[in-house]
Design an enzyme around this catalytic site. Structure first.
Site, PDB file in Angstrom:
ATOM      1  N   THR A 161       0.851  -1.175   0.000  1.00 48.54           N
ATOM      2  CA  THR A 161       0.000   0.000   0.000  1.00 48.54           C
ATOM      3  C   THR A 161       0.892   1.232   0.000  1.00 48.54           C
ATOM      4  OG1 THR A 161      -1.688   1.221   1.225  1.00 48.54           O
ATOM      5  CG2 THR A 161      -0.358  -0.307   2.527  1.00 48.54           C
ATOM      6  N   HIS A 214       1.755 -11.631  13.962  1.00 46.20           N
ATOM      7  CA  HIS A 214       2.758 -12.105  14.920  1.00 46.20           C
ATOM      8  C   HIS A 214       2.510 -13.555  15.348  1.00 46.20           C
ATOM      9  CE1 HIS A 214       6.252 -11.620  17.216  1.00 46.20           C
ATOM     10  NE2 HIS A 214       5.967 -10.540  17.905  1.00 46.20           N
TER      11      HIS A 214
END
Ligand code: CAO
Length: 240
Positions: A161, A214
């Site tokens: 992005t 994560h």
């Protein structure tokens, strides 16, 4: 919608506007991703001074084509996905299975008047920068004018992005699930750094913000992945 349905009309002039279909769907997906994936964002920067010189020369020599920093970032991302394949994976909803992919399809976030869309550029490992840049321009134009079908936005491995043409120094992009990471890019900044002989030189630095899941990726690998992209960009040829 009547004034009775507008809770803000009691305080002053306030218009009630229906939220469009694309923005509603995108909002639901972003909310799901943000609330179900433990996001961490790692920041780094790439010295693209030499790449920019090569890119400008390539563009001047090829007036019918245009290579952009974004196309080179796609190639850099493919290279990083190959070096650290944990980033080219998806986790099953129950967290019990990791799907590892051997293809390299990259999503590009496109800002449209109706909301954010993420078309996927397929097989970026076998396409050169010029082809990728042309495909991004075509699909971004289509996304803005006519919208995109689900097939054009499915199957991505990793997304980028870019707010680089607008500004910013860094941000925390939301992962485009079921991918496990997304690269955010903001505006290139020229700043003085210490050169190899100790002298101060002005370099063009590109800020990189990598958000990652994560549950799948650890912080050291995120730092290695972002460094890989930065080093690829520092040495990247333009066009190829
Ligand atoms: N720093 C400085 N300049 C940059 C740059 C950067 N990081 N990245 C691109 N530019 C420059 C380009 O060099 C180009 O300049 P020239 O025309 O002078 O060469 C100009 O900005 C436009 O570049 P571009 O046409 O290649 O556009 P792009 O690659 O930057 O982005 C697209 C294309 C489709 C990704 C973009 O238009 C877009 O829609 N971005 C929005 C994505 C978004 O909204 N993300 C937010 C998601 S989170 O809510």
């Amino acid at each position: 919608m009547s004034e009775a349905d507008n809770p803000f009309a009691a305080f002053g002039p306030a218009e009630a506007v229906k939220v469009g279909k694309i923005q509603r769907i995108t909002g639901t997906l972003l909310h799901r991703s943000w609330s179900t994936i433990p996001h961490v964002t790692h920041h780094d920067e790439a010295d693209i001074t030499d790449f920019e010189t090569r890119r400008q020369a390539w563009n001047a020599a090829h007036p019918d084509a245009k290579v952009t920093p974004l196309a080179a970032l796609v190639k850099a991302s493919v290279s990083a996905l190959k070096a650290l394949p944990i980033f080219n994976s998806s986790l099953s909803e129950d967290g019990a299975t990791l799907y590892r992919k051997a293809y390299h399809h990259i999503g590009i976030a496109v800002d449209t008047p109706n909301g954010l869309l993420v078309p996927v550029i397929r097989d970026c490992d076998v396409k050169d920068q010029a082809t990728i840049a042309a495909e991004i321009a075509a699909v971004a134009g289509k996304a803005r004018e006519r919208g995109l079908g689900m097939a054009e936005m499915s199957g991505g491995c990793f997304s980028i992005t870019s707010l680089g043409h607008i500004g910013g120094t860094g941000f925390t992009p939301i992962i485009n699930a079921p991918e496990v990471a997304i690269l955010g890019v903001t505006k290139l900044v020229e700043r003085p750094v210490r050169g190899p002989d100790g002298a101060v030189v002005w370099r063009k630095m590109l800020p990189l913000s990598l958000s990652y899941d994560h549950r799948v990726v650890n912080g050291a690998d995120a730092a290695r992945f972002t460094r890989h992209i930065a080093e690829f960009m520092a040495g990247a040829a333009a066009g190829g």
